[in-house]
Design a protein around this motif. Structure first.
Motif, PDB file in Angstrom:
ATOM      1  N   VAL A 236       0.859  -1.173   0.000  1.00 34.18           N
ATOM      2  CA  VAL A 236       0.000   0.000   0.000  1.00 34.18           C
ATOM      3  C   VAL A 236       0.902   1.231   0.000  1.00 34.18           C
ATOM      4  CG1 VAL A 236      -1.656   1.332   1.364  1.00 34.18           C
ATOM      5  CG2 VAL A 236      -1.879  -1.164   1.207  1.00 34.18           C
ATOM      6  N   ARG A 238       0.937   5.340   0.510  1.00 32.44           N
ATOM      7  CA  ARG A 238       0.177   6.473   1.038  1.00 32.44           C
ATOM      8  C   ARG A 238       1.058   7.723   1.031  1.00 32.44           C
ATOM      9  NH1 ARG A 238      -3.542   3.699   4.569  1.00 32.44           N
ATOM     10  NH2 ARG A 238      -4.574   2.219   3.173  1.00 32.44           N
ATOM     11  N   TRP A 240       0.818  11.993   2.214  1.00 35.04           N
ATOM     12  CA  TRP A 240       0.033  13.051   2.833  1.00 35.04           C
ATOM     13  C   TRP A 240       0.966  14.204   3.216  1.00 35.04           C
ATOM     14  CZ3 TRP A 240       1.145   8.406   5.325  1.00 35.04           C
ATOM     15  CH2 TRP A 240       1.903   8.499   6.503  1.00 35.04           C
ATOM     16  N   PRO A 253      -0.199  -4.509   3.434  1.00 36.85           N
ATOM     17  CA  PRO A 253      -1.612  -4.169   3.650  1.00 36.85           C
ATOM     18  C   PRO A 253      -2.128  -4.514   5.042  1.00 36.85           C
ATOM     19  CG  PRO A 253      -1.321  -5.179   1.493  1.00 36.85           C
ATOM     20  CD  PRO A 253       0.000  -5.314   2.198  1.00 36.85           C
ATOM     21  N   ALA A 256      -1.066  -1.434   7.182  1.00 35.04           N
ATOM     22  CA  ALA A 256      -0.942  -0.108   6.581  1.00 35.04           C
ATOM     23  C   ALA A 256      -1.804   0.937   7.279  1.00 35.04           C
ATOM     24  CB  ALA A 256      -1.286  -0.166   5.096  1.00 35.04           C
ATOM     25  N   ASP A 257      -3.071   0.633   7.496  1.00 35.05           N
ATOM     26  CA  ASP A 257      -3.958   1.622   8.114  1.00 35.05           C
ATOM     27  C   ASP A 257      -3.523   1.955   9.532  1.00 35.05           C
ATOM     28  OD1 ASP A 257      -5.495   1.715   5.830  1.00 35.05           O
ATOM     29  OD2 ASP A 257      -7.043   0.347   6.581  1.00 35.05           O
ATOM     30  N   ALA A 258      -3.207   0.917  10.301  1.00 36.13           N
ATOM     31  CA  ALA A 258      -2.815   1.139  11.693  1.00 36.13           C
ATOM     32  C   ALA A 258      -1.500   1.902  11.784  1.00 36.13           C
ATOM     33  CB  ALA A 258      -2.702  -0.199  12.423  1.00 36.13           C
ATOM     34  N   GLU A 260      -0.213   3.959   9.474  1.00 31.80           N
ATOM     35  CA  GLU A 260      -0.429   5.336   9.052  1.00 31.80           C
ATOM     36  C   GLU A 260      -1.026   6.165  10.182  1.00 31.80           C
ATOM     37  OE1 GLU A 260      -2.953   8.083   5.883  1.00 31.80           O
ATOM     38  OE2 GLU A 260      -2.939   5.898   5.630  1.00 31.80           O
ATOM     39  N   SER A 261      -2.009   5.623  10.868  1.00 29.76           N
ATOM     40  CA  SER A 261      -2.633   6.334  11.984  1.00 29.76           C
ATOM     41  C   SER A 261      -1.618   6.624  13.083  1.00 29.76           C
ATOM     42  CB  SER A 261      -3.796   5.505  12.535  1.00 29.76           C
ATOM     43  OG  SER A 261      -4.390   6.134  13.642  1.00 29.76           O
ATOM     44  N   ARG A 264       0.902   9.336  11.766  1.00 30.28           N
ATOM     45  CA  ARG A 264       0.271  10.662  11.693  1.00 30.28           C
ATOM     46  C   ARG A 264       0.106  11.266  13.090  1.00 30.28           C
ATOM     47  NH1 ARG A 264      -3.222  12.493   7.297  1.00 30.28           N
ATOM     48  NH2 ARG A 264      -2.986  11.237   5.426  1.00 30.28           N
TER      49      ARG A 264
END
Length: 273
Positions: A236, A238, A240, A253, A256-258, A260-261, A264
């Motif tokens: 993935v 990303r 920003w 994957p 990835a979401d965890a 990134e959070s 950030r």
């Protein structure tokens, strides 16, 4: 108007040029390396080899694809009329190259559109490691390989089992910020690796030798080729804004979401955004 070549055709050409460029870089390394100039800071060096290798790459591309654009670290941009742009770092990891480390690469990416990672369409990417002859290669829709063997990203089940590569900028203030952000999440992951060449860090994600690569402030030529390798291997990608500078994450994957959070949040704590 003739039909555009397939992404694999661009990958073939990029590989041919990158192998020639890698041989030239290796000859320079064997003969000894000197600093020719400095850019953003005293530690941001350029060598005669960087310039000569990019000159070779740019010439070979112009011979084969005269209507394509070019965006290189050392010689800048040249607009084209075909819609394709070659994004090149002749020696990614110049400090490693200077010190005799094997962790440097010739990075050649091909994109459709302007050389902007937020808007371009990846077409192909090749990263060659001159010291070992290793070839990372990818073409859009055709997967990624290392020396012809297909690559696949890892699948860590949790952040605590996630190995993250990262890097640091050349100015002291940027490095202090980056270390502070890193301190905000290093305790939540397995460990951190710092290799010193963004293209190889991207390829490491694709190869599964790290689970993710995060860095704030890398340039298009640093990641154009490696990003294709990572993405085609299943990563993935990303991008920003953080503190007015782009952050990049290439990750398996499963996390990835965890991740990134988590990253950030660490950036907000340091940068106040």
């Amino acid at each position: 108007m003739p039909e555009a070549p397939a992404p694999s055709w661009f990958a073939d050409l990029a590989e041919t040029i990158a192998l020639e460029a890698a041989a030239l870089a290796a000859r320079h390394r064997a003969a000894g390396v000197e600093v020719a100039d400095r850019k953003s800071s005293i530690v941001d060096v350029v060598t005669p080899a960087d310039r000569e290798v990019e000159e070779l790459v740019r010439r070979r591309i112009a011979e084969a694809r005269p209507d394509d654009g070019f965006h290189g670290e050392e010689s800048g941009s040249g607009a084209g009329s075909s819609g394709y742009t070659w994004v090149v770092d002749p020696i990614d990891g110049t400090v490693n190259f200077l010190y005799g480390s094997e962790a440097y690469g010739v990075s050649i990416g091909v994109v459709r559109g302007a050389p902007d990672p937020a808007t371009w369409e990846p077409v192909a990417g090749v990263v060659v490691v001159p010291a070992t002859g290793t070839v990372f290669r990818a073409a859009a829709g055709a997967g990624a390989t290392r020396d012809g063997v297909p690559l696949h990203v890892s699948a860590p089940p949790t952040l605590a089992e996630t190995l993250v590569a990262t890097g640091f900028g050349y100015t002291a203030d940027r490095r202090r910020e980056q270390v502070a952000v890193l301190a905000g999440f290093i305790g939540e992951v397995r460990d951190i690796r710092r290799g010193g060449a963004a293209s190889l860090d991207c390829c490491a994600v694709g190869a599964g030798t790290v689970d993710a690569y995060y860095e704030r402030g890398i340039n298009p030529w640093d990641m154009a080729a490696g990003a294709v390798v990572a993405a085609e291997a299943g990563a993935v990608v990303r991008i920003w804004e953080a503190g007015g500078i782009r952050s990049f994450l290439f990750a398996a994957p499963s996390i990835a979401d965890a991740l990134e959070s988590l990253v950030r949040g660490a950036e907000r704590d340091v940068l106040g955004d």
